[in-house]
Design a protein around this motif. Structure first.
Motif, PDB file in Angstrom:
ATOM      1  N   TRP A 179     -54.435  13.580  75.880  1.00 52.80           N
ATOM      2  CA  TRP A 179     -53.603  13.982  77.014  1.00 52.80           C
ATOM      3  C   TRP A 179     -52.297  14.624  76.564  1.00 52.80           C
ATOM      4  N   SER A 180     -51.723  14.140  75.468  1.00 53.78           N
ATOM      5  CA  SER A 180     -50.486  14.753  74.979  1.00 53.78           C
ATOM      6  C   SER A 180     -50.715  16.184  74.505  1.00 53.78           C
ATOM      7  N   LYS A 181     -51.879  16.424  73.906  1.00 53.10           N
ATOM      8  CA  LYS A 181     -52.183  17.779  73.428  1.00 53.10           C
ATOM      9  C   LYS A 181     -52.324  18.756  74.586  1.00 53.10           C
ATOM     10  N   THR A 182     -52.884  18.300  75.695  1.00 47.62           N
ATOM     11  CA  THR A 182     -53.167  19.220  76.798  1.00 47.62           C
ATOM     12  C   THR A 182     -52.006  19.344  77.781  1.00 47.62           C
ATOM     13  N   THR A 183     -51.097  18.359  77.808  1.00 50.65           N
ATOM     14  CA  THR A 183     -49.978  18.427  78.750  1.00 50.65           C
ATOM     15  C   THR A 183     -48.644  18.724  78.077  1.00 50.65           C
ATOM     16  N   ASN A 184     -48.574  18.520  76.764  1.00 50.24           N
ATOM     17  CA  ASN A 184     -47.382  18.860  75.974  1.00 50.24           C
ATOM     18  C   ASN A 184     -46.100  18.233  76.525  1.00 50.24           C
ATOM     19  N   PRO A 185     -46.048  16.906  76.645  1.00 52.47           N
ATOM     20  CA  PRO A 185     -44.816  16.278  77.142  1.00 52.47           C
ATOM     21  C   PRO A 185     -43.740  16.222  76.069  1.00 52.47           C
ATOM     22  N   THR A 186     -42.502  16.163  76.495  1.00 52.03           N
ATOM     23  CA  THR A 186     -41.406  15.864  75.572  1.00 52.03           C
ATOM     24  C   THR A 186     -40.991  14.405  75.679  1.00 52.03           C
ATOM     25  N   ARG A 187     -41.364  13.756  76.792  1.00 59.88           N
ATOM     26  CA  ARG A 187     -41.091  12.337  77.000  1.00 59.88           C
ATOM     27  C   ARG A 187     -42.343  11.656  77.557  1.00 59.88           C
ATOM     28  N   ILE A 188     -42.688  10.494  77.013  1.00 59.76           N
ATOM     29  CA  ILE A 188     -43.698   9.631  77.609  1.00 59.76           C
ATOM     30  C   ILE A 188     -42.967   8.415  78.147  1.00 59.76           C
ATOM     31  N   ILE A 189     -43.103   8.172  79.442  1.00 61.01           N
ATOM     32  CA  ILE A 189     -42.354   7.089  80.083  1.00 61.01           C
ATOM     33  C   ILE A 189     -43.325   6.070  80.663  1.00 61.01           C
ATOM     34  N   VAL A 190     -43.315   4.870  80.118  1.00 61.58           N
ATOM     35  CA  VAL A 190     -44.092   3.768  80.667  1.00 61.58           C
ATOM     36  C   VAL A 190     -43.255   3.143  81.774  1.00 61.58           C
ATOM     37  N   VAL A 191     -43.802   3.145  82.982  1.00 59.77           N
ATOM     38  CA  VAL A 191     -43.080   2.645  84.159  1.00 59.77           C
ATOM     39  C   VAL A 191     -43.687   1.304  84.542  1.00 59.77           C
ATOM     40  N   SER A 192     -43.006   0.213  84.178  1.00 61.47           N
ATOM     41  CA  SER A 192     -43.571  -1.124  84.397  1.00 61.47           C
ATOM     42  C   SER A 192     -42.468  -2.166  84.344  1.00 61.47           C
ATOM     43  N   ASP A 193     -42.356  -2.975  85.384  1.00 66.75           N
ATOM     44  CA  ASP A 193     -41.381  -4.062  85.372  1.00 66.75           C
ATOM     45  C   ASP A 193     -41.730  -5.094  84.305  1.00 66.75           C
ATOM     46  N   GLY A 194     -43.026  -5.414  84.194  1.00 72.91           N
ATOM     47  CA  GLY A 194     -43.437  -6.425  83.236  1.00 72.91           C
ATOM     48  C   GLY A 194     -43.207  -6.014  81.798  1.00 72.91           C
ATOM     49  N   VAL A 195     -43.616  -4.795  81.445  1.00 77.21           N
ATOM     50  CA  VAL A 195     -43.471  -4.344  80.061  1.00 77.21           C
ATOM     51  C   VAL A 195     -41.996  -4.166  79.710  1.00 77.21           C
ATOM     52  N   ALA A 196     -41.189  -3.764  80.680  1.00 77.72           N
ATOM     53  CA  ALA A 196     -39.758  -3.570  80.422  1.00 77.72           C
ATOM     54  C   ALA A 196     -39.079  -4.866  79.997  1.00 77.72           C
ATOM     55  N   LYS A 197     -39.666  -6.012  80.382  1.00 83.03           N
ATOM     56  CA  LYS A 197     -39.089  -7.309  80.015  1.00 83.03           C
ATOM     57  C   LYS A 197     -39.671  -7.856  78.720  1.00 83.03           C
ATOM     58  N   ASP A 198     -40.667  -7.169  78.165  1.00 83.97           N
ATOM     59  CA  ASP A 198     -41.368  -7.657  76.974  1.00 83.97           C
ATOM     60  C   ASP A 198     -40.938  -6.821  75.771  1.00 83.97           C
ATOM     61  N   ASP A 199     -40.030  -7.343  74.980  1.00 84.07           N
ATOM     62  CA  ASP A 199     -39.455  -6.573  73.865  1.00 84.07           C
ATOM     63  C   ASP A 199     -40.507  -6.155  72.848  1.00 84.07           C
ATOM     64  N   LEU A 200     -41.498  -7.022  72.581  1.00 80.79           N
ATOM     65  CA  LEU A 200     -42.522  -6.684  71.589  1.00 80.79           C
ATOM     66  C   LEU A 200     -43.373  -5.523  72.076  1.00 80.79           C
ATOM     67  N   ARG A 201     -43.852  -5.579  73.332  1.00 79.55           N
ATOM     68  CA  ARG A 201     -44.670  -4.488  73.866  1.00 79.55           C
ATOM     69  C   ARG A 201     -43.873  -3.186  73.913  1.00 79.55           C
ATOM     70  N   LYS A 202     -42.604  -3.284  74.281  1.00 81.49           N
ATOM     71  CA  LYS A 202     -41.753  -2.089  74.297  1.00 81.49           C
ATOM     72  C   LYS A 202     -41.694  -1.453  72.911  1.00 81.49           C
ATOM     73  N   GLN A 203     -41.491  -2.269  71.899  1.00 84.60           N
ATOM     74  CA  GLN A 203     -41.383  -1.752  70.536  1.00 84.60           C
ATOM     75  C   GLN A 203     -42.683  -1.101  70.090  1.00 84.60           C
ATOM     76  N   LEU A 204     -43.820  -1.743  70.385  1.00 88.08           N
ATOM     77  CA  LEU A 204     -45.108  -1.194  69.978  1.00 88.08           C
ATOM     78  C   LEU A 204     -45.394   0.132  70.684  1.00 88.08           C
ATOM     79  N   ILE A 205     -45.022   0.229  71.941  1.00 83.61           N
ATOM     80  CA  ILE A 205     -45.246   1.460  72.691  1.00 83.61           C
ATOM     81  C   ILE A 205     -44.406   2.594  72.112  1.00 83.61           C
ATOM     82  N   MET A 206     -43.153   2.316  71.824  1.00 81.74           N
ATOM     83  CA  MET A 206     -42.293   3.377  71.278  1.00 81.74           C
ATOM     84  C   MET A 206     -42.769   3.843  69.908  1.00 81.74           C
ATOM     85  N   GLN A 207     -43.358   2.932  69.141  1.00 80.03           N
ATOM     86  CA  GLN A 207     -43.878   3.308  67.822  1.00 80.03           C
ATOM     87  C   GLN A 207     -45.180   4.096  67.929  1.00 80.03           C
TER      88      GLN A 207
END
Length: 325
Positions: free
Chosen positions: A175-203
């Protein structure tokens, strides 16, 4: 379309071809050829020739082989000599290389052009943690893509996707190859409170793309006043359709939503291999449709879109049946 032959010792070629299909979808004009212990060089050569013969365009062929100087490479190289004006060979096969080759076929019609293009991606796919172990020359920060598209003060929404797995291989590559985003934004109240999941997603963000995790209310604020990110190409990821509805009702201006996967849990029915629904899910998608939002059901960009209304009808029938039992 450029044909691709994946060649290896043992079953590696078959396995990586399967992995590539899981991430980028089934591919036309791709063959895997394996050297088995019982085979000799001539046997392998015959299998390579048979693979090429299946391609619609046999003038443009890219060979991806596991090891430079090994028997698969040597037999491919022997065939290459008669076609070296157009064919190409790349050794050191890895999954990032294969996926980049698939993506490149969407815009490149030359095997040699694709071969030259995929080398850097193959190298970038080799990383190590802790980062201190990375060679100094390879540890330099990758250049960020320039913000393109959209007007100052507004995002350009290149994709909004419901996917219970959030940022994973299909999103980070296909999907990144075909849409060419400059930002990927995970929109989630639950994940925003989970520091480990946040770190893994950003990596997990692809090279040159910045990943963020924000709660839904923050995404609504950004959509209304995104002066810090104006002009960026945003790919939004949601875990559930309910999160999408809350964002849209709050003012995030989405016109379509790609439905990729919804995990099964107690009380849900599964009308196909990747989507599971309860009554709330069905009601939520129907409300999104009533708001004029198009529902695009596809795992990867190369898949044909499924009919969401038909899928929901099947899910509704299963839910109703379960109620009666």
């Amino acid at each position: 379309m450029v044909g691709i032959v994946i060649a290896s010792h043992g079953d590696f070629a078959d396995g990586i071809k399967m992995s590539g299909s899981m991430i980028f979808g089934e591919q036309k004009d791709v063959q895997s050829v394996t050297l088995q212990p019982s085979m000799g060089p001539d046997d392998l050569k015959a299998k390579l020739e048979e693979a090429v013969a299946t391609f619609e365009d046999q003038d443009e062929v890219l060979f991806l082989v596991d090891l430079w100087g090994g028997t698969p490479f040597n037999q491919v190289n022997g065939l290459f000599e008669a076609h070296k004006d157009k064919w190409a060979i790349v050794a050191g096969l890895n999954l990032p290389m294969l996926i980049e080759a698939y993506a490149s076929r969407l815009s490149m019609n030359s095997a040699q052009e694709i071969a030259a293009h995929i080398i850097e991606t193959a190298k970038d796919g080799v990383k190590v943690r802790p980062e201190s172990l990375q060679p100094k020359e390879a540890a330099k920060a990758a250049p960020k893509q320039q913000a393109t598209g959209g007007q100052p003060g507004s995002f350009k929404y290149v994709l909004a996707r419901v996917d219970s797995r959030l940022l994973h291989g299909q999103v980070a590559t296909a999907w990144s190859k075909t849409t060419n985003p400059t930002r990927i934004i995970v929109v989630s109240d639950g994940v925003a409170k989970d520091d480990l999941r946040k770190q893994l997603i950003m990596q997990a963000a692809p090279v040159g793309v910045t990943a963020h995790v924000v709660p839904i209310d923050q995404m609504i604020k950004l959509a209304k006043d995104d002066k810090h990110f104006g002009g960026q190409r945003a790919l939004l990821l949601f875990e559930t359709p309910q999160d999408v509805l809350k964002a849209v009702e709050g003012g995030v201006p989405l016109k379509s939503v790609n439905v990729g996967s919804m995990a099964h849990s107690v009380g849900k029915v599964q009308p196909n291999k990747v989507l599971a629904f309860d009554q709330n899910d069905i009601d939520t998608y129907k409300k999104l449709e009533s708001m004029g939002i198009k529902l695009d059901v596809r795992k990867v960009p190369t898949d044909s879109a499924d009919n969401m209304d038909n899928i929901m009808k099947k899910a509704q029938a299963e839910l109703d049946k379960n109620k009666q039992q």
